[in-house]
Design a protein around this motif. Structure first.
Motif, PDB file in Angstrom:
ATOM      1  N   ASN A 109      -3.454  -1.686  -5.647  1.00 29.93           N
ATOM      2  CA  ASN A 109      -4.893  -1.498  -5.797  1.00 29.93           C
ATOM      3  C   ASN A 109      -5.263  -1.447  -7.287  1.00 29.93           C
ATOM      4  O   ASN A 109      -4.938  -0.464  -7.968  1.00 29.93           O
ATOM      5  CB  ASN A 109      -5.335  -0.218  -5.094  1.00 29.93           C
ATOM      6  CG  ASN A 109      -6.839  -0.097  -4.956  1.00 29.93           C
ATOM      7  OD1 ASN A 109      -7.572  -0.202  -5.923  1.00 29.93           O
ATOM      8  ND2 ASN A 109      -7.300   0.142  -3.729  1.00 29.93           N
ATOM      9  N   VAL A 110      -5.947  -2.462  -7.755  1.00 35.75           N
ATOM     10  CA  VAL A 110      -6.305  -2.563  -9.178  1.00 35.75           C
ATOM     11  C   VAL A 110      -7.234  -1.423  -9.597  1.00 35.75           C
ATOM     12  O   VAL A 110      -7.075  -0.838 -10.668  1.00 35.75           O
ATOM     13  CB  VAL A 110      -6.975  -3.920  -9.489  1.00 35.75           C
ATOM     14  CG1 VAL A 110      -7.429  -3.979 -10.945  1.00 35.75           C
ATOM     15  CG2 VAL A 110      -6.020  -5.063  -9.181  1.00 35.75           C
ATOM     16  N   ILE A 111      -8.224  -1.102  -8.751  1.00 33.66           N
ATOM     17  CA  ILE A 111      -9.206  -0.068  -9.082  1.00 33.66           C
ATOM     18  C   ILE A 111      -8.534   1.294  -9.223  1.00 33.66           C
ATOM     19  O   ILE A 111      -8.805   2.042 -10.174  1.00 33.66           O
ATOM     20  CB  ILE A 111     -10.318   0.005  -8.013  1.00 33.66           C
ATOM     21  CG1 ILE A 111     -11.037  -1.347  -7.877  1.00 33.66           C
ATOM     22  CG2 ILE A 111     -11.309   1.116  -8.361  1.00 33.66           C
ATOM     23  CD1 ILE A 111     -11.689  -1.818  -9.156  1.00 33.66           C
ATOM     24  N   VAL A 112      -7.660   1.631  -8.291  1.00 36.28           N
ATOM     25  CA  VAL A 112      -6.943   2.913  -8.352  1.00 36.28           C
ATOM     26  C   VAL A 112      -6.110   2.982  -9.624  1.00 36.28           C
ATOM     27  O   VAL A 112      -6.072   4.018 -10.295  1.00 36.28           O
ATOM     28  CB  VAL A 112      -6.046   3.094  -7.109  1.00 36.28           C
ATOM     29  CG1 VAL A 112      -5.123   4.307  -7.268  1.00 36.28           C
ATOM     30  CG2 VAL A 112      -6.902   3.250  -5.855  1.00 36.28           C
ATOM     31  N   TRP A 113      -5.448   1.870  -9.954  1.00 36.47           N
ATOM     32  CA  TRP A 113      -4.628   1.835 -11.171  1.00 36.47           C
ATOM     33  C   TRP A 113      -5.480   2.047 -12.414  1.00 36.47           C
ATOM     34  O   TRP A 113      -5.121   2.832 -13.296  1.00 36.47           O
ATOM     35  CB  TRP A 113      -3.887   0.497 -11.270  1.00 36.47           C
ATOM     36  CG  TRP A 113      -3.100   0.374 -12.533  1.00 36.47           C
ATOM     37  CD1 TRP A 113      -1.890   0.936 -12.822  1.00 36.47           C
ATOM     38  CD2 TRP A 113      -3.505  -0.331 -13.722  1.00 36.47           C
ATOM     39  NE1 TRP A 113      -1.499   0.616 -14.112  1.00 36.47           N
ATOM     40  CE2 TRP A 113      -2.477  -0.155 -14.675  1.00 36.47           C
ATOM     41  CE3 TRP A 113      -4.624  -1.091 -14.052  1.00 36.47           C
ATOM     42  CZ2 TRP A 113      -2.533  -0.718 -15.948  1.00 36.47           C
ATOM     43  CZ3 TRP A 113      -4.692  -1.657 -15.328  1.00 36.47           C
ATOM     44  CH2 TRP A 113      -3.655  -1.460 -16.253  1.00 36.47           C
ATOM     45  N   ILE A 114      -6.632   1.358 -12.499  1.00 38.92           N
ATOM     46  CA  ILE A 114      -7.514   1.476 -13.663  1.00 38.92           C
ATOM     47  C   ILE A 114      -8.004   2.915 -13.832  1.00 38.92           C
ATOM     48  O   ILE A 114      -7.977   3.475 -14.935  1.00 38.92           O
ATOM     49  CB  ILE A 114      -8.720   0.521 -13.545  1.00 38.92           C
ATOM     50  CG1 ILE A 114      -8.262  -0.937 -13.684  1.00 38.92           C
ATOM     51  CG2 ILE A 114      -9.783   0.847 -14.599  1.00 38.92           C
ATOM     52  CD1 ILE A 114      -9.361  -1.950 -13.424  1.00 38.92           C
ATOM     53  N   ILE A 115      -8.450   3.528 -12.736  1.00 39.79           N
ATOM     54  CA  ILE A 115      -8.970   4.901 -12.801  1.00 39.79           C
ATOM     55  C   ILE A 115      -7.887   5.874 -13.233  1.00 39.79           C
ATOM     56  O   ILE A 115      -8.095   6.723 -14.115  1.00 39.79           O
ATOM     57  CB  ILE A 115      -9.553   5.324 -11.433  1.00 39.79           C
ATOM     58  CG1 ILE A 115     -10.809   4.508 -11.107  1.00 39.79           C
ATOM     59  CG2 ILE A 115      -9.866   6.823 -11.425  1.00 39.79           C
ATOM     60  CD1 ILE A 115     -11.338   4.725  -9.708  1.00 39.79           C
ATOM     61  N   THR A 116      -6.703   5.739 -12.638  1.00 38.81           N
ATOM     62  CA  THR A 116      -5.619   6.675 -12.926  1.00 38.81           C
ATOM     63  C   THR A 116      -5.107   6.551 -14.350  1.00 38.81           C
ATOM     64  O   THR A 116      -4.933   7.552 -15.048  1.00 38.81           O
ATOM     65  CB  THR A 116      -4.448   6.468 -11.944  1.00 38.81           C
ATOM     66  OG1 THR A 116      -4.935   6.389 -10.611  1.00 38.81           O
ATOM     67  CG2 THR A 116      -3.466   7.638 -12.026  1.00 38.81           C
ATOM     68  N   LEU A 171      -0.495  -1.223  -9.416  1.00 39.45           N
ATOM     69  CA  LEU A 171      -1.369  -2.358  -9.710  1.00 39.45           C
ATOM     70  C   LEU A 171      -1.290  -3.415  -8.615  1.00 39.45           C
ATOM     71  O   LEU A 171      -2.309  -4.014  -8.242  1.00 39.45           O
ATOM     72  CB  LEU A 171      -0.982  -2.965 -11.058  1.00 39.45           C
ATOM     73  CG  LEU A 171      -1.869  -4.102 -11.589  1.00 39.45           C
ATOM     74  CD1 LEU A 171      -3.305  -3.623 -11.785  1.00 39.45           C
ATOM     75  CD2 LEU A 171      -1.318  -4.639 -12.904  1.00 39.45           C
ATOM     76  N   LYS A 199       0.825  -1.205   0.000  1.00 33.97           N
ATOM     77  CA  LYS A 199       0.000   0.000   0.000  1.00 33.97           C
ATOM     78  C   LYS A 199       0.860   1.256   0.000  1.00 33.97           C
ATOM     79  O   LYS A 199       0.656   2.162  -0.827  1.00 33.97           O
ATOM     80  CB  LYS A 199      -0.931   0.013   1.213  1.00 33.97           C
ATOM     81  CG  LYS A 199      -1.817   1.263   1.254  1.00 33.97           C
ATOM     82  CD  LYS A 199      -2.745   1.264   2.459  1.00 33.97           C
ATOM     83  CE  LYS A 199      -3.605   2.532   2.479  1.00 33.97           C
ATOM     84  NZ  LYS A 199      -4.525   2.561   3.644  1.00 33.97           N
TER      85      LYS A 199
END
Length: 214
Positions: free
Chosen positions: A181-188, A178, A107
């Motif tokens: 956090n997969v979601i943070v990576w996708i959004i960014t 990645l 993290k």
């Protein structure tokens, strides 16, 4: 306490100059006269983005209590300069090293890693907004025109720097984000990707005209 050592400041300045010069050579097509006019624009639009990206990593690391320092990679400087004469730039003049002892959790490592690309995304938006604010006066004032061109380049290059660094390969920032956090990576990477695509297809000036309703 956020602190920059003398040697680190020296390394950042050298990297800033070499990166700006390398891309200026690329953009100018090795034309000396054009290089003179492009160099200051590249320093503002691209060089600044590189430096603030690295400082984003550094200060986020220090926020978590770790010592972090930018260190120059001399071979990377040479590669950047030489490659610019062959139609591309291998830009790896150095990196921020975080001294976290034996362990750095996913993290914290992810947050430190995403700080650089987020800085580029924010900087790209700032460049776009400044460009929009001075778009009209830039038509009648050479100083404003210089700033406007720098802002257009700043939007384009910072968007690209963000999406490139978020690619989850090798030791790029994206692989660490990645892992965290997969979601943070996708959004960014989606935000950075859309901005990059828009800059390459629509163009910064046309995006500004759209923002202004022109």
């Amino acid at each position: 306490m956020f602190k920059i050592t003398t040697s680190e400041l020296r390394d950042l300045i050298i990297a800033f100059i070499f990166i700006s010069l390398s891309f200026s050579i690329l953009y100018s097509g090795r034309n000396v006269e054009m290089l003179k006019s492009i160099f200051p624009v590249t320093m503002i639009g691209l060089g600044l983005g590189f430096i603030l990206h690295e400082l984003g990593h550094k200060f986020t690391s220090m926020h978590y209590g770790y010592w972090a320092e930018f260190k120059l990679w001399p071979a990377g400087l040479i590669f950047a300069l030489v490659s610019s004469f062959f139609g591309f730039v291998f830009a790896a003049p150095g990196a921020v090293y975080t001294y976290a002892g034996s362990y750095l959790d996913d993290k914290t490592n992810g947050i430190i890693s995403i700080a650089g690309p987020v800085v580029n995304i924010v900087l790209a938006i700032i460049f776009l907004l400044i460009g929009a604010a001075i778009y009209i006066p830039a038509h009648n004032n050479s100083t404003m025109l210089f700033i406007f061109i720098s802002c257009c380049l700043g939007f384009q290059t910072n968007s690209y720097l963000a999406v490139f660094n978020l690619i989850p390969i090798w030791n790029l920032d994206g692989s660490k984000v990645l892992r965290w956090n997969v979601i943070v990576w996708i959004i960014t990477i989606a935000i950075a990707g859309i901005m990059t695509y828009a800059s390459m297809t629509i163009g910064a000036e046309n995006i500004i005209r759209m923002i202004m309703g022109l």
